[in-house]
Design an enzyme around this catalytic site. Structure first.
Site, PDB file in Angstrom:
ATOM      1  N   GLY A   1       0.193  -2.698   5.871  1.00 40.91           N
ATOM      2  CA  GLY A   1       0.263  -3.993   6.540  1.00 40.91           C
ATOM      3  C   GLY A   1      -1.098  -4.652   6.612  1.00 40.91           C
TER       4      GLY A   1
ATOM      5  CB  THR B   1      -0.840   0.025   1.299  1.00 39.77           C
ATOM      6  OG1 THR B   1      -1.758  -1.048   1.242  1.00 39.77           O
ATOM      7  CG2 THR B   1      -1.585   1.330   1.479  1.00 39.77           C
TER       8      THR B   1
HETATM    9  C1  SD4 Z   1      -4.939  -3.906   3.456  1.00 34.24           C
HETATM   10  N1  SD4 Z   1      -3.379  -2.429   4.518  1.00 34.24           N
HETATM   11  O1  SD4 Z   1      -5.786  -3.971   2.574  1.00 34.24           O
HETATM   12  C2  SD4 Z   1      -3.786  -2.970   3.256  1.00 34.24           C
HETATM   13  C3  SD4 Z   1      -2.745  -3.679   2.469  1.00 34.24           C
HETATM   14  C4  SD4 Z   1      -1.353  -3.528   2.897  1.00 34.24           C
HETATM   15  O2  SD4 Z   1       0.500  -4.773   3.486  1.00 34.24           O
HETATM   16  O3  SD4 Z   1      -0.892  -2.478   3.238  1.00 34.24           O
HETATM   17  N2  SD4 Z   1      -0.681  -4.658   2.924  1.00 34.24           N
HETATM   18  O4  SD4 Z   1      -4.993  -4.595   4.466  1.00 34.24           O
END
Ligand code: SD4
Length: 331
Positions: A242, A190
């Site tokens: 995350g 992200t």
């Molecule tokens: C999510 N936070 O959809 C986002 C994706 C991300 O590491 O940042 N993944 O959960």
């Protein structure tokens, strides 16, 4: 070795600042206006995104235009496979996108489960500016985008279709992998970005395809105001990356801003929000969460559960990557 609660508290100044949410902000060391602007964003793909934002900021432009232009770089880049065009699809092979944006006045716009639109961040901005609402999702968000001149595009690239087919063949169950972005070079994460312009206006943006091969219909933290992103123009901003489920359950970005309101530095505030996750979520060891924060003064900070969370920072005197404080240490 695991960081103990005591060593964690000793490392930061949390023990002194306390964790109450009721006090009013004590200013963190103030930057002078001529040290602005500042832009901070998540992961290595934040470097080119920061450059695009900086072009606007350095010319005296508005932080909202800067964060939108900045994250659009990642949205358009097929090599960034967790944002926008070229992203990894969900378990059903569809690319579904989440994004949100906030300005210095606390106005907010967001889209969730949006398909076929390359720049969900710009749709989120339109939701903020043109509707009385904060969030549009799914077909309604797509219809709103099309009515406002966005083109319908195919976001699933042949490479990602191939990868999805391979994943399907193995019939793996969905399970988020820690620091997946560091294991596969092309697989970053992200993009969340916070910027403070020369006028002291603080804005933020966050955009993602969410977790790779997520369940169809799953929405993460990134479009949820207060979870994936929160900005209070009088205090500061925070944003997350995350496993979104952990961030949603603790309303992480809002929490970071509230800790700053309470007088914590951005770094301590991010560490305190990570501490909260470790206290509240039993299997936090299995996940990565990272926060970035930008105080109204221009001071920045970051923290994560696992080591390896890099963020991109650009100021007048610095442009590059930094690694966040991690709850689990690499020694
Ligand atoms: C999510 N936070 O959809 C986002 C994706 C991300 O590491 O940042 N993944 O959960």
């Amino acid at each position: 070795m695991k960081t103990t609660r005591r060593s964690f508290l000793a490392k930061t100044s949390l023990g002194i600042a306390g964790l109450s949410l009721t006090k009013v902000a004590a200013p963190v060391s103030l930057f002078s206006k001529n040290e602005l602007p500042v832009v901070i964003s998540t992961w290595r793909h934040g470097l080119p995104a920061n450059e695009a934002a900086w072009e606007i900021l350095a010319n005296g432009g508005y932080a909202l235009d800067a964060v939108e232009a900045g994250v659009k770089v990642s949205e358009a880049d097929p090599n960034v496979t967790t944002v926008g065009y070229g992203a990894i699809p969900d378990a059903s092979g569809k690319v579904t996108l989440d994004a949100c944006i906030m300005d210095e006045k606390g106005r907010a716009g967001s889209v969730a489960y949006l398909q076929h639109i390359k720049h969900p961040i710009s749709v989120a901005r339109l939701v903020m500016e043109k509707t009385p609402h904060v969030m549009l999702s799914g077909k309604g968000a797509l219809q709103f985008a099309l009515e406002n001149g966005f083109g319908k595009e195919k976001l699933l690239t042949p490479e990602m279709r191939k990868r999805w087919k391979e994943w399907k063949k193995e019939e793996r169950q969905f399970s988020p992998e820690i620091n997946i972005e560091n294991k596969r070079l092309e697989n970053h994460d992200t993009i969340s970005m916070l910027a403070l312009d020369k006028e002291g206006r603080l804005c933020g943006a966050c955009t993602t395809s969410g977790l790779a091969f997520k369940m169809h219909g799953r929405v993460g933290d990134s479009p949820i105001i207060g979870a994936g992103l929160f900005v209070d123009g009088e205090i500061g901003g925070a944003a997350a990356t995350g496993t979104g489920e952990l961030v949603m359950k603790t309303l992480g970005s809002f929490l970071v801003v509230e800790f700053m309101r309470n007088g914590m530095s951005p770094s301590d505030a991010c560490n305190a929000a990570i501490l909260r996750i470790t206290e509240k979520i039993p299997d936090y060891q299995e996940h990565q969460v990272g926060f970035i924060a930008l105080h109204k003064s221009g001071e920045t900070g970051a923290a994560s559960i696992q080591p390896g969370f890099e963020y991109a920072l650009k100021t007048k005197n610095f442009a590059g990557l930094k690694e966040a404080d991690a709850w689990f240490k690499k020694w």
